[in-house]
Each structure stands twice: as C-alpha cells, then as structure tokens.
Scaffold this motif. Structure first.
Motif, PDB file in Angstrom:
ATOM      1  N   GLY A  66     -35.139  42.982  12.273  1.00  0.00           N
ATOM      2  CA  GLY A  66     -34.083  43.982  12.141  1.00  0.00           C
ATOM      3  C   GLY A  66     -32.810  43.398  11.567  1.00  0.00           C
ATOM      4  O   GLY A  66     -32.163  44.002  10.700  1.00  0.00           O
ATOM      5  N   SER A  69     -33.493  42.602   7.845  1.00  0.00           N
ATOM      6  CA  SER A  69     -33.702  43.779   6.994  1.00  0.00           C
ATOM      7  C   SER A  69     -32.399  44.541   6.772  1.00  0.00           C
ATOM      8  O   SER A  69     -32.226  45.185   5.738  1.00  0.00           O
ATOM      9  CB  SER A  69     -34.770  44.702   7.589  1.00  0.00           C
ATOM     10  N   ASP A  70     -31.454  44.467   7.721  1.00  0.00           N
ATOM     11  CA  ASP A  70     -30.131  45.061   7.495  1.00  0.00           C
ATOM     12  C   ASP A  70     -29.401  44.366   6.351  1.00  0.00           C
ATOM     13  O   ASP A  70     -28.527  44.957   5.722  1.00  0.00           O
ATOM     14  CB  ASP A  70     -29.272  44.957   8.760  1.00  0.00           C
ATOM     15  N   ARG A  79     -36.045  47.816   3.393  1.00  0.00           N
ATOM     16  CA  ARG A  79     -37.066  47.737   4.446  1.00  0.00           C
ATOM     17  C   ARG A  79     -38.470  47.493   3.897  1.00  0.00           C
ATOM     18  O   ARG A  79     -39.306  46.887   4.559  1.00  0.00           O
ATOM     19  CB  ARG A  79     -37.088  49.033   5.267  1.00  0.00           C
ATOM     20  N   GLU A 122     -41.131  47.425  12.798  1.00  0.00           N
ATOM     21  CA  GLU A 122     -39.711  47.538  13.167  1.00  0.00           C
ATOM     22  C   GLU A 122     -38.874  48.180  12.061  1.00  0.00           C
ATOM     23  O   GLU A 122     -38.108  49.112  12.335  1.00  0.00           O
ATOM     24  CB  GLU A 122     -39.156  46.159  13.550  1.00  0.00           C
ATOM     25  N   PRO A 123     -39.017  47.764  10.791  1.00  0.00           N
ATOM     26  CA  PRO A 123     -38.194  48.409   9.759  1.00  0.00           C
ATOM     27  C   PRO A 123     -38.531  49.885   9.552  1.00  0.00           C
ATOM     28  O   PRO A 123     -37.697  50.638   9.052  1.00  0.00           O
ATOM     29  CB  PRO A 123     -38.506  47.583   8.502  1.00  0.00           C
ATOM     30  N   ALA A 126     -36.056  51.903  11.597  1.00  0.00           N
ATOM     31  CA  ALA A 126     -34.743  51.937  10.950  1.00  0.00           C
ATOM     32  C   ALA A 126     -34.783  52.737   9.650  1.00  0.00           C
ATOM     33  O   ALA A 126     -33.782  53.353   9.258  1.00  0.00           O
ATOM     34  CB  ALA A 126     -34.277  50.511  10.681  1.00  0.00           C
ATOM     35  N   TYR A 127     -35.928  52.743   8.982  1.00  0.00           N
ATOM     36  CA  TYR A 127     -36.088  53.450   7.710  1.00  0.00           C
ATOM     37  C   TYR A 127     -35.809  54.944   7.873  1.00  0.00           C
ATOM     38  O   TYR A 127     -35.173  55.571   7.019  1.00  0.00           O
ATOM     39  CB  TYR A 127     -37.519  53.224   7.219  1.00  0.00           C
ATOM     40  N   ASP A 130     -32.159  55.379   8.098  1.00  0.00           N
ATOM     41  CA  ASP A 130     -31.535  55.173   6.791  1.00  0.00           C
ATOM     42  C   ASP A 130     -31.656  56.414   5.901  1.00  0.00           C
ATOM     43  O   ASP A 130     -30.703  56.818   5.253  1.00  0.00           O
ATOM     44  CB  ASP A 130     -32.216  54.015   6.043  1.00  0.00           C
ATOM     45  N   GLY A 430     -31.034  48.649  11.725  1.00  0.00           N
ATOM     46  CA  GLY A 430     -32.199  47.771  11.872  1.00  0.00           C
ATOM     47  C   GLY A 430     -32.095  46.861  13.076  1.00  0.00           C
ATOM     48  O   GLY A 430     -33.028  46.753  13.869  1.00  0.00           O
TER      49      GLY A 430
END
Length: 499
Positions: A66, A69-70, A79, A122-123, A126-127, A130, A430
C-alpha cells in the motif's frame, strides 16, 4: 474542485474483473490447503500452525505494498503493476503447491502463494477508492464481492466436478489426488488471465488529476501530515510482549502462543525505532499513519477482528468437522474421507455462490437499512449458519447453513470498506487500506496460535465445537458494528445499485 465522473457498469466490471482470478487462488487455498497438509501427514493440532503463513504474510506485505503503490506511477499506472506481478508469482505457486513431495515444501509454497495473492489484492481495494466517487464506491466493493463469489464457487467446486468427470479422487498415502492437482492448474490459468484483463481493459487517473477531485480529502481536517509518535509509548508494548514470552516459556505452553506475544513486542520495537529514522522513511511513515488512523477505522478494527476470527475457524476446521461427523472417518486415504472433503469444497462453493447473490442485494439493503444495520444483519446470519452445522446430520442439508455464511462473507468483503473509504484521504488510500489489513490478519494470527490449544484442552478435540465458536464470534462482530460512527451522510446516503 471537480467531482469524479460516474463510471458505467462495464467500466466498473472491467476494473473489478481481476478479483475473479484473485479469489480463484484464495478459494483453492481455503478449501484445499488443510486437505493437502493432512494428506502429507500433518495431524489435527499441527494444521493451524501450518496455516500461519497466510495471516503473517498479509500482515507484512499489505501495508508495504500500500505504501509503495501510493507512490508509484509507471506506464501501467499506479496500482496495476502490482496486480500483474502478484498474478505471475501466484500462478507459479498454484502450479507447485499440489505437487509438493513433503509437508515442509507445501508449507513454504503457501507462504509464496499467500504473499503473491496479497501483492495483487491490496491495491485492488485502493483502486476502487481511486477510481470511483463516494456515491459509486459501495457498488465497486459489491462488484468485487460478486466476482469473489463467482470465482470461489467455480474454484471450490473444481475437485468435486473433476471427480464427477472421472478424474481420480484418491491417491496413495502422502500423495495429493489428481482432482486437486488439476484444479490448481486450472486456477493458476484463470487467475493470470483475469488479472491481465483488468490490467489491459482499465485505466487510472494520474496522481495530479486524483488530487484535483473534490473527494481527495475526507470531511474534516486533512490527515496527510501525521507525525511519528514518540518512543515512550513503545516501552509499554515492548514490556507486555516480553512478559508474555516469559510466561509462555515458564509455563511450557504451546509454542504457537509465542506468535501472540510477538505482536505487541514487534509494535513496541517499531515505536522505539521510528522516531530515529529520517522523515519520510517508509517505516516512520507507516508508524505515523498507524498511530494517527481515523476514528472510524479504529472502531471497524474491532468488527474486523471478530469477523475474521470466525471465518478462520471455518476455513481451518470445516473439513475435519464434516468428515468426522457427517462421513464418520478421519482416515485421509479412505474414499469416505475424500468424498467428505470434496463435499466441503461444494459447501464452500455454495456459500460463495450465495455471496455473489448477496452482493447484488447489499446495495439495496444499504439504501434502506444503512451500512451499519445491513452489516449487523448479515454477520448474525453468518453466525447462525456456522452454528447450525452442528445440528444438521444430513450433509446435503448443510447447503442451507451456507446461505447465512454467504451473506456474511459478501458483507465482510464490501461494507467495512464502504464505511472506511469515506474517512480516508485520497493520497493515502493505499497505505490505509494496507494498514486496515492488520485487523484482518491479527485475528487470523490469534486463530492459528490458539485454536490448536483450544481444540486440545478446552473443546475436547471436537472440530465441530470450533465451528460453533466461530459462529459466536461472527455474532459478536455484528454487535460491535453498532459502535462505529460514520462521517455525516455516509450512513443513509445514496448507494448505487449493481443493476
């Protein structure tokens, strides 16, 4: 500041499709790893310890992925590079796992498989944050739950379907049957192709565009200036861990309990070391973000703890419970045991199938009941489903138990993230999603550290009682949802439908 454009159904479909492949890997792991371990000679009390790879790799990998990837931007985006590389190594591990000649090789492969799956997974969480506006995020997470359900149904059914097609379902002592091996080969192919679809058929906003949207920061003061906490607070955590280790050693308790004592010890060391690191260093930033997490996230952590503890009870002990109670055998080489193990795969497919249906209903529930009440209802249904396994004697009727488990599973995979994402800054989506994973893997570490001891010394060696214990844990998780406080407008705000 501009609002994020509303995405079409097929755009959301494409960006979530890779979850179908990720769940193929997790479903094959959840339904068959205990079977592989027992086939290679592990006894009942060893199995939880061998599963320790799953939560421990998540604990280590997800916040780090995370964090990076941020801060990533490549030709593939922010991501998607992590989706792709995680898929490559997960596929290779799925090919190797069922061919492990010895128990230690299977256990080592599980570490690689779970770490690689976590790199991809994990991404993806967050995707959604986003790419989607707050209005569409519940739909995005529900779509992920839908693909998780569909992927898990097919993956969990594969050994049973292959047996029906005439593939050998038994093998010599210490050998994994062909039904399991071929299922893992097919799963590896599906995993890679599904993630490749998302990588090629979706796009990402560049960081500067992402920062320009009106949901770049949650309601309230920005949280991108978290400070590293002082070292003093680390001493109490360090002392607690050290006392725990000494007590376990003096009393001669099970060695897996050292894992529990190591958690506060590790956090104490982190708190002591972080202030001496240069500003902006990964460890310092992670420590600051962990210490400064939003209040909503802290309360959801308690819900996640009891939810995932209950799920791990189910994943580890359903095969042992069903084969011993409903099929009357513990002989892993017998036809009856392997038939029962295949039926557990069918049950796991069933709860994931019900989860796919529940994922369609959850946005509707959230509109009418609110996010918290919906999650409470679904977790209680899951708890009742697990407990009911102990009272049903016909294995066919266990499919009814899986209805409740399916609704709980779909809810666990979507509603906590919908509640959380509105409280997180876009620049740290992330890393906070990775830190949120702590509250998934810590209960799993507690489970693998304690369930063997509880089974042997408290639950009379009966794996069915572990399932009942897990059901009670899901109900407690549901009650803890009532303690969560959401940002204004999140509880009863509009939730998009999947239709």
């Amino acid at each position: 500041m501009a609002s994020k454009p509303q995405l079409s159904f097929w755009q959301i479909w494409n960006m979530c499709f890779g979850f179908l492949g990720i769940q193929f890997g997790f479903a094959l792991q959840n339904a068959n790893v205990s079977r592989i371990f027992q086939t290679l000679g592990a006894d009942m009390e060893q199995v939880p310890g061998l599963w320790i790879a799953a939560p421990l790799t998540g604990l280590l990998v997800q916040p780090v992925i995370g964090y990076f990837s941020d801060r990533t931007w490549t030709r593939l985006g922010r991501r998607r590079p992590y989706f792709l590389w995680g898929a490559v190594f997960s596929t290779l591990a799925l090919f190797v796992m069922p061919n492990s000649p010895q128990l230690w090789i299977a256990a080592g492969t599980l570490w690689i498989l779970d770490a690689s799956l976590n790199v991809s997974m994990e991404p993806f969480r967050a995707y959604v944050g986003d790419q989607l506006s707050p209005r569409q995020r519940p739909t995005g997470y529900a779509m992920q739950s839908f693909f998780i359900g569909v992927g898990s149904v097919v993956a969990s059914l594969l050994p049973w379907l292959l047996a029906k097609a005439g593939v050998a379902n038994t093998a010599g002592p210490g050998e994994v049957p062909d039904t399991v091996r071929y299922a893992f080969y097919a799963g590896g192919a599906v995993l890679f192709l599904a993630i490749l679809w998302t990588v090629l058929r979706s796009r990402e906003y560049p960081p500067e565009v992402l920062r320009s949207f009106d949901d770049a920061e949650p309601e309230g003061p920005p949280r991108d200036d978290a400070k590293v906490p002082g070292a003093t607070g680390g001493l109490s955590w360090l002392l607690a861990g050290a006392i725990g280790i000494v007590l376990i050693w003096q009393a001669g308790w099970d060695r897996l309990l050292y894992v529990l004592a190591s958690l506060p010890l590790a956090y104490g060391l982190l708190r002591l070391v972080a202030p001496s690191l240069r500003e902006g260093a990964m460890l310092a930033s992670l420590t600051a973000d962990l210490h400064d997490m939003p209040a909503t996230m802290r309360r959801l952590a308690v819900v996640q703890f009891f939810s995932w503890f209950g799920l791990f009870c189910m994943w580890i002990y359903t095969t042992a419970a069903v084969t011993s109670v409903h099929y009357g055998t513990a002989d892993t080489a017998s036809a009856a045991w392997n038939e029962g193990a295949n039926w557990v795969g069918v049950l796991f497919a069933a709860y994931n199938g019900f989860a796919a249906l529940a994922a369609i209903a959850i946005p509707w529930m959230a509109r009418r009941l609110g996010l918290r009440a919906s999650h409470l209802v679904n977790l209680c249904l899951g708890g009742l489903g697990l407990v009911s396994i102990a009272f049903i004697r016909d294995p066919q009727w266990l499919l009814l138990s899986m209805v409740g488990v399916g609704f709980a599973w779909a809810s666990i995979l979507s509603l906590p993230y919908a509640m959380l994402s509105d409280s997180l800054p876009a620049a740290k989506m992330g890393v906070y999603m990775g830190i949120f994973n702590f509250f998934i893997v810590i209960p799993q570490l507690v489970a693998v550290s304690t369930l063997g001891v509880l089974l042997a010394h408290v639950l009379g060696g009966d794996p069915m009682r572990v399932l009942m214990f897990g059901g009670a844990s899901l109900v407690v998780a549901g009650l803890c949802v009532l303690l969560v406080r959401l940002p204004r407008g999140s509880e009863a705000g509009p939730v998009s439908s999947l239709r």
